[in-house]
Design a protein around this motif. Structure first.
Motif, PDB file in Angstrom:
ATOM      1  N   VAL A 101      40.815  67.890  10.383  1.00  0.00           N
ATOM      2  CA  VAL A 101      41.182  68.943   9.432  1.00  0.00           C
ATOM      3  C   VAL A 101      40.643  68.616   8.048  1.00  0.00           C
ATOM      4  N   PHE A 102      40.807  67.352   7.633  1.00  0.00           N
ATOM      5  CA  PHE A 102      40.425  67.025   6.257  1.00  0.00           C
ATOM      6  C   PHE A 102      38.953  66.656   6.142  1.00  0.00           C
ATOM      7  N   SER A 103      38.211  66.704   7.256  1.00  0.00           N
ATOM      8  CA  SER A 103      36.761  66.593   7.167  1.00  0.00           C
ATOM      9  C   SER A 103      36.135  67.954   7.437  1.00  0.00           C
ATOM     10  N   ARG A 104      36.974  68.923   7.781  1.00  0.00           N
ATOM     11  CA  ARG A 104      36.529  70.253   8.197  1.00  0.00           C
ATOM     12  C   ARG A 104      35.327  70.144   9.133  1.00  0.00           C
ATOM     13  N   GLN A 105      35.442  69.244  10.058  1.00  0.00           N
ATOM     14  CA  GLN A 105      34.334  69.014  10.981  1.00  0.00           C
ATOM     15  C   GLN A 105      34.919  68.901  12.383  1.00  0.00           C
ATOM     16  N   ASN A 106      34.199  69.529  13.311  1.00  0.00           N
ATOM     17  CA  ASN A 106      34.586  69.416  14.703  1.00  0.00           C
ATOM     18  C   ASN A 106      34.757  67.948  15.078  1.00  0.00           C
ATOM     19  N   GLY A 121      30.708  65.954   7.247  1.00  0.00           N
ATOM     20  CA  GLY A 121      31.856  66.832   7.091  1.00  0.00           C
ATOM     21  C   GLY A 121      32.028  67.194   5.634  1.00  0.00           C
ATOM     22  N   SER A 122      33.239  67.645   5.330  1.00  0.00           N
ATOM     23  CA  SER A 122      33.566  67.935   3.945  1.00  0.00           C
ATOM     24  C   SER A 122      34.892  67.229   3.727  1.00  0.00           C
ATOM     25  N   VAL A 123      34.796  65.977   3.290  1.00  0.00           N
ATOM     26  CA  VAL A 123      35.968  65.108   3.312  1.00  0.00           C
ATOM     27  C   VAL A 123      36.860  65.371   2.102  1.00  0.00           C
ATOM     28  N   TRP A 124      38.063  65.782   2.404  1.00  0.00           N
ATOM     29  CA  TRP A 124      38.983  66.215   1.365  1.00  0.00           C
ATOM     30  C   TRP A 124      40.074  65.163   1.235  1.00  0.00           C
ATOM     31  N   GLY A 179      43.616  74.740   5.549  1.00  0.00           N
ATOM     32  CA  GLY A 179      42.490  75.338   6.264  1.00  0.00           C
ATOM     33  C   GLY A 179      42.320  74.768   7.654  1.00  0.00           C
ATOM     34  N   ALA A 180      43.439  74.554   8.337  1.00  0.00           N
ATOM     35  CA  ALA A 180      43.383  74.000   9.688  1.00  0.00           C
ATOM     36  C   ALA A 180      43.211  75.127  10.696  1.00  0.00           C
ATOM     37  N   ALA A 181      42.823  74.775  11.906  1.00  0.00           N
ATOM     38  CA  ALA A 181      42.498  75.801  12.890  1.00  0.00           C
ATOM     39  C   ALA A 181      43.445  75.823  14.081  1.00  0.00           C
ATOM     40  N   THR A 182      44.497  74.998  14.059  1.00  0.00           N
ATOM     41  CA  THR A 182      45.429  75.036  15.189  1.00  0.00           C
ATOM     42  C   THR A 182      46.479  76.123  14.942  1.00  0.00           C
ATOM     43  N   LEU A 183      47.163  76.502  16.017  1.00  0.00           N
ATOM     44  CA  LEU A 183      47.981  77.712  15.984  1.00  0.00           C
ATOM     45  C   LEU A 183      49.112  77.678  14.968  1.00  0.00           C
TER      46      LEU A 183
END
Lengths: 572, 233, 171, 312
Positions: free
Chosen positions: A288-293, A357-360, A515-519
């Motif tokens: 999530v915090f790298s916004r990378q698969n 990624g985009s490390v936050w 900005g996470a992608a889980t439900l």
């Protein structure tokens, strides 16, 4: 990894439906308000919070006991308590940390809260059983507290015979507490396995399960398979004590090493009950915090299952110098190395997830990074103590103490703290103070290393564990370690205070601040509706498809809330 | 695996609104009655393996001591009465049959027959416990206790050998814990019987009968292994 | 992991009704095997094979109960997997413990037998032939002595050991 | 022991210490390399790919099967090397040379007792240098573990079963012995020393440590007091340890745990040594091992005479 279906129009339509438009202020925390509504709730989210409060209290008590232990070791000889008191304090510290805090913490709290939502279910499969496990857990805890009251439990958490079967009778209460708390663990495990098998939302295939769910699945398998054995071990120990059945007691022809097999058959897999859910949390945080698969989804998922399985085959590495056969030591040592492989796979995959990624660097990510640092040390020293000849020297010294604290505290507790911050906005609907969060994370990291790294040196130089007193040559290192424990405690208390502050004064959290992608982030309000979803979600994407986030979630898919303040937003 | 979830009707509104009949036993966090039944059954199977692992500890103790002292175990097992053990085996197998039949009947909505079968199960369990009682008292009379109290009386000195205590300890602990399970089963089936009389079960919903049945078969399974290990070899 | 898109083995509700004759035949089979195991154990002496035979019959009975009474033959595969997993871990528990207990003292840094047994063994040896004390090396020796008390074997030199050590060899 | 060792390990003093240390450092350096590589990569990624704006949309990186396979295979090979090495040294540590000099060790709460082939008893371990020594160990109560860091040896000491360790000291010096299996109140006090002598000095020690025939009972008692490890729990200067001090004990009156009292005379002392749990002095726990039942009449008399002498 799941194939992404970008153009699944109907699913998109369903997903775009923003839940907040319904009842803005109606959520699981406020739809019923009485104490009784909490004590009788079958809502997995509320039960998760009840677990959170109870394990936090036990963590606090056991943590204070740890500080007392460190305080006593500030100098050789008696500092603040006598040897008997010291032995009881370290025993209670261990028993409470292991059985009342670290085993139930992640599954009971974060697992209960997040697992059903992450797979798109309204609740766990057996909500009433879920509540029952909390009560059983509390009953076990009450028994442990009685043991403290009755006093004189000084066996260490390992209860080795014949010391435990000859010693004070209040050992009985602790063994009973372990037995009872074991049932809570079993029921949680059964509940999660059935939930994962039977309750997934449409489209939530096995390869679209968030890795936290995979980790809890593996954990649950271990809980179900291993915990009954500690149950029967405690029953046999009890019978040994009161009837003298002669299975474990050498005075009656029994074999004390056999007890150690029984004990570790549970307690080694229990180590994986403690760490596997933490792996799951880290998998979520890193991606999530790298916004990378996530790199190597299948490998991370299956390595959890592999660890769960191999975890049962290595218990004898606690017994290299116990007098067990050499054949046994050699087999257990070999398999111990094999378990290092799936663990290594995970660490390397997490690190490489950050690549491009985009490390936050928000607080949860700081915890994830410090997990990678600390757990790598814990894991590598684990391999060191798995080396037969080296273990002979290191066994039962502070090296072991440092090793398992790096894994249990540097691993599980740090991950738990990361997950705690990560899901906090979802759980409470409030944001915490990010600056204080970062300061506390750094303090904890520094304090932890000062406390426990010194213990590696102490141990390899020969300082045995469970020592009330020590030789003068170890004084300096012990003092550094004790000072470290204060820094660590300071950091942890900071977390406690700003989180309590956030609960009452915190900024309102948006539905998906990270900005996470889980439900739980894309399809739920913060805090969630009592039934989690207004509509059962239909899952069309993998859990880490950030490039498709705008299909899943309103807006441009960057999350909302906290991101806005981070930088003056310029798109791309 | 888990076919019911993925084949379920999409977009379920709060709890209700799917196409299924609303059985009073339907819990609304499930999608359908089948999903509910399947979940309960998987949960029960998972619980059953915890039972198996609970007993495994004692099987390990048995194996270890038997491998160490095979002669002692052979001598000591002669103290047990294979006739009573065999009788109990048959009784327990019969009760397994009646449980299986009770499920058979409830699936066919023959509730009266189901009730009879449940009652017979309780009866078999009771016979089992009575036989067990006589076996235990026969041992106790001759000083063949578990643990430190183990002191064979006159006429039973052949059991006064090293490690015979371990055999009797394991025997009493294993059959004792098994007996506790039988008692729990008796309670469960009595309860099911009263519910059956009140017409709580039908082919639509009989989950408690099914689950208790599975439990009872596991109790039977444990005995199937205990019987030869303790009484025969 | 099995793929989830597989339907139930048998149609609606997944509630297979196990036919009455199957249940009765199963019961008959179980009773037959019970009688068989009692007979083989009490009437036949197969030496080392007694234990495996009894266990094999018990496994047969267990399979019957599981397949038909518990209906696993007609049930969801995941339940079978659960049971297999459970049994697998019981076997692991037993066998890995035996790696220790059956090989205890294999490199000589741990005594193979407890001190009590050693003392007992030495006393027995001392009694029957003072010159031989210390010669006995395995637990079987002492047990052999215990089972042939001094009074019964007037000539210790020709003490017949084989029949008593036989069960030991079986393991 | 001094500080002559490395940062991690105390200076080794047995023939096998070098092998254990080499293995330790081999694993250690591999671990350091792996650790540094992992953390360096992590820190580099953290800085290089830090989030610049909330709208960062990084390209999708697909997982690399080659990478996955690499980090399965390489570590597997490494650990197999380490395993084989560890296993070889472990066997060396476990198998004593047949010509080893054998000493009996008895562990009890909370002292060690060493019995030599010629009947000498000692509460400190004296060994010859450059000669393999095998310790045959057993415990009279609970589990203990015998640990000499300088020799890199450790083995649990069990009740009712003999275990053994062996070592060959390489230099004459004094080394620390610990108990590392938790055994109760004074677990951390269950310490003693190994004193490694040159061969001739060892022979001399062995000759001189026997109890002289012409010694008075009290003198013999004094020797027994140290040899049997009484000093671990009973002081001579009035200090309160686990058990009552011997100072002024004889002739005094003890309050007992059951409320009665008893005068300390020969018979009471005798009973207390042979059957420690028969009468418990008020304020003390019932922890004295019953392992002194094997003392001879002569030894008992000597001990009692010694205790009688301890008047302030």
């Amino acid at each position: 990894m799941a194939t992404v279906m970008h153009t699944d129009a109907p699913a998109e339509a369903a997903a775009h439906h923003h839940p907040e438009h319904h009842h803005p202020e109606h959520h699981y925390l406020n739809h019923e308000k009485t104490i009784w509504s909490w004590l009788s709730t079958v809502d997995h989210k509320r039960i998760g919070i009840m677990y959170a409060i109870s394990v936090a209290i036990f963590f606090l008590i056991a943590g204070v006991l740890a500080l007392l232990v460190r305080m006593e070791l500030l100098g050789p000889g008696e500092t603040i308590m006598g040897p008997d008191a010291y032995n009881q304090v370290f025993t209670l510290h261990a028993v409470m940390m292991v059985f009342l805090f670290i085993i139930p913490a992640v599954p009971g709290f974060l697992g209960n809260f997040a697992l059903p939502i992450q797979i798109g279910a309204k609740d766990v499969a057996f909500p009433r059983l879920n509540l029952a496990s909390w009560y059983i857990f509390m009953a076990g805890a009450a028994l442990a507290v009685i043991a403290i009251g009755v006093g004189q439990v000084d066996t260490g958490w390992t209860f080795y015979t014949p010391y435990s079967s000859d010693g004070s009778n209040s050992v009985f209460f602790v063994t009973l507490a372990v037995f009872v708390a074991g049932f809570a663990s079993i029921f949680t495990g059964i509940n999660f396995i059935v939930t994962i098998h039977k309750m997934r939302a449409p489209g939530m295939t096995w390869n679209r399960l968030p890795l936290f769910v995979w980790a809890l699945y593996a954990t649950s398998i271990v809980q179900v398979l291993a915990t009954p054995v500690i149950g029967i071990t405690m029953v046999l120990l009890f019978l040994e004590k009161f009837l003298g059945i002669g299975i474990f007691d050498p005075a009656l022809g029994g074999d004390p090493i056999l007890f150690q097999h029984f004990f570790w058959f549970y307690s080694h897999p229990a180590v994986y009950i403690m760490i596997l859910p933490a792996f799951g949390i880290i998998s979520e945080l890193v991606t999530v915090f790298s916004r990378q698969n996530i790199q190597g989804y299948t490998f991370i998922a299956l390595s959890s299952v592999a660890i769960a399985f191999l975890g049962f085959l290595v218990w004898g590495h606690h017994m290299f110098v116990s007098g067990q056969s050499a054949v046994s030591s050699i087999i257990f040592s070999l398999i111990t190395y094999l378990i290092g492989i799936p663990t290594g796979i995970k660490v390397l995959n997490w690190v490489s997830t950050m690549y491009k990624g985009s490390v936050w660097l928000q607080t949860p990510m700081l915890y994830a990074l410090s997990f990678l640092f600390l757990f790598t040390i814990g894991g590598l020293t684990g391999v060191m103590v798995g080396v037969l000849a080296v273990d002979v020297h290191l066994h039962d010294t502070y090296f072991i103490v440092a090793h398992f604290h790096y894994v249990m505290m540097g691993g599980t507790v740090i991950a738990l703290l990361g997950g705690f911050h990560y899901w906090w906005p979802k759980i409470t609907g409030k944001m915490y103070n990010e600056t204080l969060g970062k300061i506390a994370a750094i303090l904890i990291f520094i304090g932890f290393n000062i406390t426990f790294f010194t213990q590696f040196v102490l141990g390899s130089r020969g300082m045995p564990r469970r020592y009330y007193d020590y030789l003068p040559e170890f004084t300096a290192l012990h003092q550094i370690s004790t000072v470290g424990s204060w820094i660590l405690a300071l950091g942890l208390f900071m977390v406690l205070f700003y989180m309590i502050h956030s609960m009452f004064r915190g900024k309102k959290a948006p539905a998906n601040p990270w900005g996470a992608a889980t439900l739980e982030w894309t399809h739920c309000t913060s805090p969630p509706d009592p039934h989690n979803f207004h509509h059962t979600p239909i899952v069309t994407h993998g859990p880490y498809d950030y490039h498709a986030l705008e299909h899943l979630y309103e807006g441009d898919g960057v999350g909302d809330g906290a991101t806005v303040e981070a930088a003056p937003g310029q798109k791309h | 695996m888990a076919s019911t979830t993925t084949t379920a009707a999409p977009a379920v509104e709060h709890g209700h609104g799917d196409g299924h009949a609303h059985h009073p036993r339907f819990q609304h966090h499930f999608v359908s009655m089948e999903q509910q039944f399947d979940s309960a059954k998987l949960g029960m199977w998972l619980f059953l393996i915890t039972e198996i692992l609970l007993f495994s500890g004692m099987f390990v103790a048995y194996t270890v001591y038997r491998v160490w002292h095979p002669e002692v175990f052979e001598v000591a097992s002669e103290a047990l009465n294979p006739f009573l053990g065999g009788l109990n085996t048959v009784v327990l197998l019969a009760s397994s049959l009646t449980v299986a039949l009770s499920i058979h009947f409830v699936q066919k909505d023959q509730i009266q027959k189901m009730n009879w079968m449940l009652l017979l199960t309780v009866l078999c369990a009771a016979i089992f416990m009575v036989v067990k009682y006589f076996e235990y008292t026969a041992k106790f009379e001759h000083g063949l206790y578990a643990g430190e109290a183990f002191h064979p009386h006159a006429g039973y000195e052949q059991f006064n050998i090293p490690y015979a205590r371990q055999f009797f300890s394991i025997y009493f602990v294993m059959t004792g814990i098994h007996g506790v399970h039988v008692l729990i089963g008796m309670g469960m089936f009595t309860w099911l019987y009263t519910r059956g009389l009140r017409g709580h079960f039908s082919s639509e919903w009989y989950t408690p009968v099914e689950l208790s049945g599975l439990y009872w078969h596991i109790v039977d399974l444990i005995w199937i292994f205990l019987f030869p290990l303790m009484y025969l070899i | 992991m099995a793929h989830d898109a597989h339907a139930h083995a048998d149609g609606d509700h997944g509630h297979h009704i196990i036919p009455m004759p199957v249940l009765l035949k199963t019961f008959g089979g179980l009773i037959f095997l019970t009688i068989l195991t009692v007979l083989t154990a009490t009437q036949l002496d197969l030496g080392a094979f007694n234990v495996p035979l009894a266990l094999a019959i018990a496994c047969g009975k267990a399979t019957l109960v599981i397949m038909f009474f518990m209906g696993l033959k007609y049930d969801n595969r995941v339940n079978t997997l659960t049971l297999v997993l459970g049994i697998l871990f019981v076997l692991i528990f037993i066998s890995f413990t035996l790696f220790d207990t059956a090989f205890r003292g294999d490199i000589g840094n741990v005594d193979t037998i407890p001190q009590e047994d050693r003392t007992r063994m030495e006393e027995t040896l001392q009694q029957r032939d003072p010159g031989r004390a210390g010669l006995a090396t395995s637990p079987a020796d002492s047990l052999a002595l215990e089972q042939n008390p001094l009074e019964e074997t007037p000539a210790p030199a020709e003490e017949p050991a084989p029949e008593t050590t036989e069960p030991e060899a079986a393991h | 022991m001094g500080d002559k060792g490395t940062f991690w390990l105390p200076e080794g003093a047995s023939t096998l210490a070098g092998e254990v240390d080499a293995l330790f450092y081999f694993v250690y350096w591999i671990s350091v390399v792996i650790f540094v590589a992992v953390i360096a990569a992590m820190v580099y990624f953290m800085i290089r790919y830090r989030r610049r704006t909330p709208h960062d949309r990084p390209p999708v990186v697909h997982e690399s099967k080659v990478l996955e396979v690499t980090w399965i295979v390489v570590p597997t090979i490494l650990v197999l090397i380490v395993f084989t090495w560890g296993f070889k040294v472990f066997l060396k540590l476990g198998v004593a040379p047949p010509d080893a000099y054998e000493i009996q060790v008895v562990g009890q709460k909370w002292s060690w007792q060493f019995n030599y082939p010629n009947g000498v008893r000692s509460s400190e371990l004296h060994v010859p240098v450059d000669r393999p020594v095998r310790l045959q160990m057993s415990s009279v109560d609970v589990l203990h573990s015998f640990y000499i860091p300088a020799f890199r040896v450790k083995q649990d000491v069990l009740p009712n079963r003999y275990t053994s360790i062996w070592f060959e000291a390489t230099r004459a010096d004094t080394f620390q012995v610990y108990c590392t299996e938790y055994c109760g109140t004074q677990h951390s006090g269950m310490l003693t020393k190994v004193i490694a002598h040159e061969q001739s000095a060892f022979e001399t020690w062995l000759q001189e440590s026997g109890i002289p025939d012409d010694a008075s009972p009290a003198q013999r008692g004094a020797l027994l007091y140290t040899q049997l490890g009484c000093q671990a729990c009973h002081s001579l200067d009035g200090t309160r340890l686990t058990g009552p001090s011997f100072q002024g004990l004889y002739g005094s009156t003890h309050g007992l745990a059951d409320g009665s009292s008893v005068e300390v005379d020969d018979n009471y002392l005798r009973e207390s040594i042979l059957e420690p749990s028969a009468k418990i002095v008020e304020g003390y726990a019932n922890v004295m091992p019953a392992s002194y039942g094997g003392l001879t009449e002569d030894e008992l008399t000597a001990l009692i005479a010694f205790i009688e002498e301890q008047q302030p």
